[in-house]
Design a protein around this motif. Structure first.
Motif, PDB file in Angstrom:
ATOM      1  N   VAL A 234       0.841  -1.206   0.000  1.00 56.75           N
ATOM      2  CA  VAL A 234       0.000   0.000   0.000  1.00 56.75           C
ATOM      3  C   VAL A 234       0.879   1.260   0.000  1.00 56.75           C
ATOM      4  O   VAL A 234       0.590   2.233  -0.696  1.00 56.75           O
ATOM      5  CB  VAL A 234      -0.961  -0.059   1.208  1.00 56.75           C
ATOM      6  N   ILE A 235       1.969   1.218   0.746  1.00 52.23           N
ATOM      7  CA  ILE A 235       2.898   2.364   0.736  1.00 52.23           C
ATOM      8  C   ILE A 235       3.448   2.589  -0.669  1.00 52.23           C
ATOM      9  O   ILE A 235       3.566   3.724  -1.136  1.00 52.23           O
ATOM     10  CB  ILE A 235       4.037   2.148   1.760  1.00 52.23           C
TER      11      ILE A 235
ATOM     12  N   ALA B   8       6.465  -8.183  -4.694  1.00 49.71           N
ATOM     13  CA  ALA B   8       5.228  -7.678  -5.303  1.00 49.71           C
ATOM     14  C   ALA B   8       5.455  -6.299  -5.921  1.00 49.71           C
ATOM     15  O   ALA B   8       5.006  -6.020  -7.044  1.00 49.71           O
ATOM     16  CB  ALA B   8       4.115  -7.617  -4.259  1.00 49.71           C
ATOM     17  N   ASN B   9       6.166  -5.453  -5.186  1.00 49.87           N
ATOM     18  CA  ASN B   9       6.430  -4.101  -5.705  1.00 49.87           C
ATOM     19  C   ASN B   9       7.347  -4.149  -6.924  1.00 49.87           C
ATOM     20  O   ASN B   9       7.202  -3.343  -7.843  1.00 49.87           O
ATOM     21  CB  ASN B   9       7.042  -3.231  -4.598  1.00 49.87           C
ATOM     22  N   ALA B  10       8.270  -5.091  -6.940  1.00 47.60           N
ATOM     23  CA  ALA B  10       9.170  -5.223  -8.090  1.00 47.60           C
ATOM     24  C   ALA B  10       8.408  -5.729  -9.319  1.00 47.60           C
ATOM     25  O   ALA B  10       8.665  -5.291 -10.445  1.00 47.60           O
ATOM     26  CB  ALA B  10      10.323  -6.165  -7.748  1.00 47.60           C
ATOM     27  N   ILE B  11       7.480  -6.655  -9.091  1.00 52.46           N
ATOM     28  CA  ILE B  11       6.677  -7.151 -10.215  1.00 52.46           C
ATOM     29  C   ILE B  11       5.872  -5.989 -10.827  1.00 52.46           C
ATOM     30  O   ILE B  11       5.796  -5.835 -12.051  1.00 52.46           O
ATOM     31  CB  ILE B  11       5.738  -8.292  -9.766  1.00 52.46           C
TER      32      ILE B  11
ATOM     33  N   ARG C 296      -0.444  -5.137 -10.262  1.00 51.80           N
ATOM     34  CA  ARG C 296      -0.359  -5.306  -8.811  1.00 51.80           C
ATOM     35  C   ARG C 296      -0.976  -6.640  -8.427  1.00 51.80           C
ATOM     36  O   ARG C 296      -2.086  -6.958  -8.856  1.00 51.80           O
ATOM     37  CB  ARG C 296      -1.148  -4.212  -8.095  1.00 51.80           C
ATOM     38  N   LEU C 297      -0.254  -7.397  -7.625  1.00 54.79           N
ATOM     39  CA  LEU C 297      -0.815  -8.637  -7.095  1.00 54.79           C
ATOM     40  C   LEU C 297      -0.957  -8.468  -5.588  1.00 54.79           C
ATOM     41  O   LEU C 297      -0.073  -7.931  -4.936  1.00 54.79           O
ATOM     42  CB  LEU C 297       0.074  -9.829  -7.422  1.00 54.79           C
ATOM     43  N   TYR C 298      -2.077  -8.920  -5.065  1.00 56.51           N
ATOM     44  CA  TYR C 298      -2.372  -8.737  -3.641  1.00 56.51           C
ATOM     45  C   TYR C 298      -2.452 -10.068  -2.905  1.00 56.51           C
ATOM     46  O   TYR C 298      -2.923 -10.139  -1.792  1.00 56.51           O
ATOM     47  CB  TYR C 298      -3.672  -7.952  -3.479  1.00 56.51           C
TER      48      TYR C 298
ATOM     49  N   VAL D  57       0.342 -14.617 -11.877  1.00 56.65           N
ATOM     50  CA  VAL D  57       0.969 -13.479 -12.553  1.00 56.65           C
ATOM     51  C   VAL D  57       0.458 -13.407 -13.991  1.00 56.65           C
ATOM     52  O   VAL D  57       0.108 -12.331 -14.492  1.00 56.65           O
ATOM     53  CB  VAL D  57       2.508 -13.603 -12.512  1.00 56.65           C
ATOM     54  N   LEU D  58       0.385 -14.580 -14.622  1.00 56.70           N
ATOM     55  CA  LEU D  58      -0.080 -14.610 -16.014  1.00 56.70           C
ATOM     56  C   LEU D  58      -1.515 -14.097 -16.112  1.00 56.70           C
ATOM     57  O   LEU D  58      -1.849 -13.299 -16.992  1.00 56.70           O
ATOM     58  CB  LEU D  58       0.009 -16.050 -16.543  1.00 56.70           C
ATOM     59  N   LYS D  59      -2.352 -14.536 -15.180  1.00 58.00           N
ATOM     60  CA  LYS D  59      -3.754 -14.085 -15.199  1.00 58.00           C
ATOM     61  C   LYS D  59      -3.821 -12.567 -14.994  1.00 58.00           C
ATOM     62  O   LYS D  59      -4.586 -11.872 -15.676  1.00 58.00           O
ATOM     63  CB  LYS D  59      -4.556 -14.805 -14.111  1.00 58.00           C
TER      64      LYS D  59
END
Lengths: 782, 159
Positions: A388-389, A727-730, A737-739, A748-750
Motif C-alpha cells: 500500500v505504501i 510484489a512491488n518489483a513485479i 499489482r498482485l495482492y 501473474v499470467l492471469k
C-alpha cells in the motif's frame, strides 16, 4: 557484502568471522541429529493420522494392531491424562496445555486432516507401519471450513463448539478464538488530513517452515520413573516442560538432551511426538524412537498461518502517513494461537503513525495448528502495509525510500503496541539502501525493482552459562539453548572476548536439562542476545575469581591485580616482579586457592531491542508464462552489533530466501475436504540454488544500548520484507499489482492477461480505465 | 516378514556382506545396518538431497536406490570422505566459508559438490547453482555454499 558501523569500539573477537567449533562434526557427519540415536532394545514409534479433516471420533479399534507380531504398544488419546485448560505451555507461541495435549493426540474430535489419533510402538519401522493399517478408526465427519473468512461467518461449522470469542459466553460460539485492537489518535481526522487514501485486501497462503530435518526424538523410561528424552528442538527445556505438562508428570522426572537440530525456524518450539514416545517407553519399558516422514511434517506440524488482511492508509501529498486502519484475520489452524498478535505489532512499527486502528482476529480453521515461523505474522502484515505504501508513493510521485525515511520511527517514537522505542535503525537502514549501488543500477526489459521495510521486536529471556577452566588453561563453555545456526561459536566469542583468550581455546557445548540451569528457546531472535549476556556475566565472575586467586598467591590486594591477555598481571605501579598468571597457571593452583576454577551466570536478559531492515529486490517477469525470477536482491539490516558477522549475514540471506519462496512459490493446497494435496517437496516448492541470485547484505550497526556489546536479535527480520518487495518489483516490471501470495506463474499470467483485457477495453471504449498496465516487452532470447 | 537377501557392498573402502530385506532403501541400510548416520533423511522422495552419497563416484540420492541395487558397487558416504586425517577440500571450505548453518543438508551438499567438481573442476556460479539444484538448504540462501565450492575448486586445482 558491506557494513555500516556507527561505533568504532575495538573488539578482539566480536564482529569477526572465526570458524565454528562444531564445524568438523557438521562436515564429517559426526553431528547427531534427532533421528541418529539408538539404544539396545529400542522400539520404533509411529503415529496414525486422521484421514478426515473434521469429525467426531466414534471408536478406535486397536485389537488387530495389538495382535500383530512385533507390536509392543498401541495408544490412543484415552491413554493420556485429561489436563486442564488453565495451564500455559511457554515457548515461542504460547498455548494452553489442553490444546497442546489434544493437538498431540486427538481426544473426542479431530480438527484437521493429519491430526494424530493413535500411535504404535513396534520392533521395526515396517512393523509399526503395518500396525497402523490395522487400526480401525470410525469418525463421524463434520463439515469442513478452510477459508479464514468463511470460518468467521456465524453459520460456519464450529471447530470448538464451546469456544466464545475472548471467552465471552454472552456471545454465541464462534471460530474466532480472540480479537484484539490497537488504536491511537483520531482515525477520522487522520483520513480527513490525507490527500491520498489507498485501500486493498491481501491474502497469504498457508506456508511451512520447511526445515530439512523432520521431527524426531527418542525416549527411555527407567524403572524408578526417570525419563531420558533425546530431542531435536529449539528448546529442550521447554520440550521437557511441555512433555511433562501433557503427561501430567513432574518435569524433574525428565532429562532432555538436545540433539543437533536440522533447522526449525520456529517450528520446533512445541511438542508433537515427545509425549507419545515417553508414554510408550513407560508402558513398554523399552526405549522408543519416533521420526516423522516429510508427509507427516506437512500434514501434522505447525505451518505459518494463512491470512486475509484489509488495510486502508492515508497520506499527505508531501508524503506523511496520516492514518492506518487495518483488520487482520489469521488462520490459527485446528486450535487457537496464530501469530496475529505479533502481526499487529509489526504492521506499521517501522513508521511514526499518529492515528491508527489495528484489529486482529485469531480464527480456527480445519488445518494443522499453526505455529511460529520466523518473525511470526510479520511477513503477512508487512505484505499489506508495504505494498500500500508503494501505491501511495506512486500516486504522490515520491521515491519509496524517501517516503520511508520521512515517516521512519526512531528513538522516542511510540510503538503502535505501546512502548516507546529505544535507539532503532530504521533511518539508518533506509539511508544505507538509498546509498547502495543496487538502488540506482539500470534495469532491462520486463525487469523491475521493489523495496520494502520491516520490523521485528526481538526477544530476550532466560539463559544460563557455565565456564570451567581446564588443566591446560582452555575453557569449557556450557549453555542451554540449542544451537541452530552458529550460536555456540558466537557465545564462545563472548567468552574469548572477555577472558581475552583465543576463541579456539573455548570449547562450547549445549548442556542437557539436568546439567545446567533453565534456558529459554532458541526463538524470537533471542539466543545470540540473551545467552551472550549470561556468558558475559559468567566470564566476569571468572575473571574476578582469578584475580582474587592471583592476589592470594602474590600476597597483594585484589585491587592490585588486573586481567589482561588471558592472564592476571600486577597492575602498573604496584611493587613486585611476579610474572603474570595465566588461566593454566591458575588452574594448576586451583585446589590451593579455593577449589576448581569455574563460574556460572543465570540471567533473565531484558532490554532486547527491535530490528529494522530494508530490502531492495529486482525481478524479471516472463510475460508469456508469468514466471518471476529474482535477479538481484539486497538485504540491509540493523544488527545492533554483529556478534559473528558471517552468521549475521547468513541469517539475513536465509531469511530473505524463505521470504522469496513464500512470495513466489510456497503454499499449502487443499482439496474441498481439507486434504493437503502437495505434502512433499515436489509440489511444495522451496527455493533451490538455481532459483536465486547471490543475496547481498549490508549489516548496519546501531548498537542496542542495553546490551554489553550492543547486540540486537538478527535471525527473524529478513523474512518480513520479501513478500512486499517482490510484489512491488513485479509491479515496477510489468505494471500489474498482485495482492495475494504466492505470486505463482498462473496468478501473474492471469493478472497480465486481465490487465491486457482492461487495456483493450479502454482502447476500444472511451478511456475510463483507471491504471493501465504497461505493455510487457517481448522476451528476447537469452 | 519378507525373505532377506544377501548383498555385498563396499562402503568407504570397506566391504560389507549383509542380509537385508529386499525393500530396504540404501539410505536405511547405511544408517540402520551400518550405523553411518552422517547421511540424513529429509524426504525419502529424492527431492531434498540430504541423503546424497557417491555410488561408483556418481552423486546419488540414497533414498532412490534399494540396498540390493548397490550390491557389488562402491559407496562413499560423508564418513569416508576425509583421508589420512585431513578433510576433503569441499568439507574444509564449507566449514571455513560458513556454508553450514544447521548442518543437516551439509553431508549431501558436500558429496554433490564433490561429484560436481569431478565433472567440472572450475565451475562458474551458474554451474555450481545448477550442480547443487537437487540439494535443498533452508538455512543459508546458498550464497556461502556457492563461495565454498569455488574455494574448494581452487584448493583442488592447487593440489
Amino acid at each position: 557484502m558491506s557494513e555500516t558501523t556507527t561505533d568504532n569500539t575495538n573488539f578482539r573477537w566480536i564482529g569477526k568471522r572465526p570458524v565454528r567449533h562444531d564445524g568438523v562434526d557438521k562436515v564429517t557427519g559426526r553431528a547427531q541429529y534427532g533421528a541418529d540415536f539408538t539404544l539396545p532394545g529400542m522400539l520404533y514409534g509411529k503415529a496414525l493420522r486422521s484421514d478426515c479433516a473434521h469429525g467426531i471420533i466414534k471408536s478406535i479399534d486397536t485389537s488387530a494392531a495389538r495382535a500383530l507380531d512385533g507390536v509392543k504398544d498401541v495408544i490412543t488419546g484415552a491413554d493420556l491424562p485429561e489436563v486442564s485448560s488453565e495451564g500455559q505451555i511457554e515457548g515461542e507461541a504460547p498455548a494452553s496445555v489442553r490444546d497442546t495435549a489434544h493437538n498431540v493426540i486427538a481426544r473426542r474430535k479431530v480438527h484437521y486432516h493429519g491430526h494424530t489419533v493413535a500411535a504404535v510402538a513396534a520392533t521395526s519401522p515396517s512393523v509399526a507401519e503395518e500396525a497402523l493399517k490395522l487400526i480401525k478408526v470410525e469418525i463421524e465427519a463434520l463439515p469442513v471450513v478452510l477459508d479464514v473468512m468463511e470460518a468467521c461467518s456465524p453459520d460456519a461449522p464450529l471447530i470448538e463448539e464451546h469456544q466464545h470469542t475472548n471467552g465471552d459466553t454472552g456471545s454465541p460460539p464462534s471460530n474466532i478464538a480472540s480479537t484484539n485492537t490497537f488504536e491511537d489518535g483520531d482515525l477520522e481526522k487522520g483520513f480527513e488530513a490525507a490527500d491520498v487514501i489507498v485501500e486493498h485486501e491481501f491474502d497469504s497462503g498457508t506456508v511451512h517452515q520447511g526445515y530439512i530435518e523432520t521431527h524426531a526424538c527418542m525416549a527411555e523410561a527407567k524403572e524408578n520413573g526417570e525419563i531420558t528424552l533425546w530431542v531435536s528442538s529449539q528448546g529442550h527445556f521447554s520440550i521437557r516442560d511441555a512433555t511433562a505438562q501433557v503427561l501430567a508428570i513432574e518435569p524433574s522426572r525428565i532429562k532432555a538432551i538436545a540433539a543437533e537440530i536440522g533447522g526449525g525456524f520456529g517450528g520446533k518450539t512445541t511438542v508433537y511426538l515427545e509425549p507419545l514416545a515417553v508414554l510408550m517407553a513407560q508402558r513398554t519399558g523399552q526405549p522408543v524412537k519416533m521420526v516423522m516422514s516429510r508427509d507427516e511434517v506437512f500434514r501434522g506440524t505447525g505451518p505459518a498461518p494463512g491470512s486475509h488482511t484489509r488495510i486502508r492508509m492515508g497520506a499527505t501529498s508531501d508524503g506523511r502517513i496520516t492514518a492506518v486502519d487495518c483488520d487482520l484475520w489469521f488462520e490459527a489452524g485446528g486450535y487457537p494461537g496464530s501469530a496475529v498478535g505479533a502481526a499487529m505489532m509489526a504492521l506499521i512499527a517501522p513508521y511514526e503513525v499518529q492515528n491508527f486502528r489495528i484489529v486482529g482476529y485469531d480464527v480456527l480453521v480445519n488445518k494443522p495448528k499453526s505455529h511460529a515461523y520466523r518473525a511470526p505474522g510479520a511477513p503477512n502484515a508487512a505484505h499489506a502495509s508495504e505494498v500500500v505504501i508503494d501505491e501511495i508513493c506512486e500516486q504522490i510521485g515520491m521515491d519509496p525510500l524517501e517516503f520511508r525515511l520521512k515517516n521512519a520511527a526512531k528513538k522516542g517514537t511510540k510503538a503502535p503496541y505501546g512502548p516507546v522505542f529505544p535507539e532503532i535503525g530504521m533511518v539508518e537502514t533506509v539511508q544505507a539502501a538509498i546509498d547502495h549501488p543496487h538502488y540506482q543500477a539500470p534495469l532491462g526489459a520486463n525487469q523491475g525493482r521493489g523495496v520494502a521495510s520491516g520490523f521485528w521486536m526481538n526477544g530476550g529471556g532466560d539463559a544460563t552459562a557455565h565456564l570451567s577452566v581446564l588443566p591446560d588453561g582452555k575453557v569449557t563453555l556450557v549453555t542451554g539453548r540449542p544451537d541452530i545456526g552458529g550460536s555456540r561459536a558466537g557465545h564462545a566469542m563472548v567468552a574469548a572476548e572477555e577472558l581475552q583468550i583465543d576463541v579456539d581455546d573455548v570449547r562450547p557445548s549445549i548442556g542437557d536439562t539436568d546439567s545446567i540451569g533453565y534456558n529459554g528457546v532458541t526463538g524470537g531472535s533471542s539466543t545470540a542476545y540473551s545467552a551472550a549476556v549470561a556468558v558475559y556475566e559468567a566470564a566476569h565472575k571468572l575473571i574476578a575469581d582469578a584475580k582474587r586467586r592471583a592476589a592470594e598467591i602474590w600476597e597483594v590486594k585484589a585491587d592490585d591485580v588486573e586481567w589482561r591477555d588471558g592472564a592476571a598481571h600486577l597492575k602498573a605501579g604496584v611493587n613486585g616482579t611476579e610474572a603474570p598468571l595465566s588461566l593454566a597457571d591458575l588452574a594448576g593452583k586451583a585446589s590451593q586457592t579455593g577449589g576448581p576454577l569455574a563460574a556460572d551466570a543465570a540471567v533473565n536478559a531484558k532490554g532486547a531491542a527491535p530490528a529494522l531492515g530494508t530490502h531492495i529486490c529486482d525481478v524479471e517477469v516472463d510475460p508469456d508464462t508469468g514466471k518471476v525470477d529474482v535477479i538481484r536482491y539486497t538485504v540491509v539490516q540493523d544488527a545492533g552489533r554483529a556478534l559473528h558477522k558471517s552468521y549475521v549475514e547468513g541469517q539475513m540471506q536465509g531469511g530473505a530466501v524463505q521470504g522469496i519462496g513464500w512470495a513466489l512459490n510456497e503454499e499449502y493446497l487443499f482439496d474441498d475436504n481439507g486434504v493437503m494435496e502437495n505434502a512433499g517437496f515436489l509440489d511444495y516448492r522451496m527455493p533451490v540454488a538455481l532459483d536465486l541470485p547471490m543475496i547481498d547484505t549490508v549489516v548496519v550497526e546501531v548498537p542496542n544500548p542495553r546490551h554489553p556489546y550492543g547486540i540486537r536479535g538478527v535471525g527473524e527480520n529478513a523474512i518480513v520484507q520479501p513478500l512486499a518487495a517482490v510484489a512491488n518489483a513485479i509491479y515496477d516490471a510489468v505494471g500489474v499489482r498482485l495482492y495475494e501470495v504466492p505470486m505463482s506463474p498462473p496468478k501473474v499470467l492471469k493478472a497480465l492477461q486481465d490487465a491486457k483485457a482492461t487495456r483493450n477495453v479502454a482502447a476500444n471504449g472511451n478511456g475510463a480505465a483507471a491504471q493501465p498496465a504497461r505493455e510487457p516487452e517481448p522476451v528476447t532470447a537469452r | 516378514m519378507p525373505e532377506s537377501i544377501t548383498i555385498s557392498v563396499t562402503v568407504n573402502s570397506r566391504r560389507y556382506e549383509r542380509a537385508v530385506e529386499p525393500r530396504t532403501l540404501l539410505i536405511h541400510f547405511l544408517r540402520d545396518a551400518l550405523g553411518l548416520t552422517g547421511s540424513h533423511v529429509g524426504c525419502e522422495t529424492s527431492l531434498c538431497g540430504a541423503c546424497t552419497v557417491l555410488v561408483d563416484g556418481a552423486a546419488t540420492k540414497a533414498c532412490t536406490l534399494l540396498a540390493a541395487q548397490a550390491d557389488g558397487r562402491a559407496v562413499t558416504t560423508i564418513e569416508g570422505l576425509a583421508q589420512d586425517g585431513a578433510l576433503h577440500p569441499v568439507q574444509e571450505q564449507l566449514w571455513h566459508h560458513h556454508g553450514v548453518q544447521c548442518g543437516y543438508c551439509t553431508s549431501g551438499m558436500v558429496l554433490a559438490a564433490v561429484a560436481l567438481l569431478e565433472r567440472e573442476p572450475s565451475p562458474t556460479d551458474a554451474q555450481i547453482r545448477a550442480g547443487l539444484k537437487g540439494n535443498l538448504c533452508r538455512c543459508t540462501g546458498y550464497a556461502n555454499i556457492v563461495d565454498a565450492v569455488h574455494a574448494a575448486a581452487a584448493a583442488l586445482a592447487a593440489r
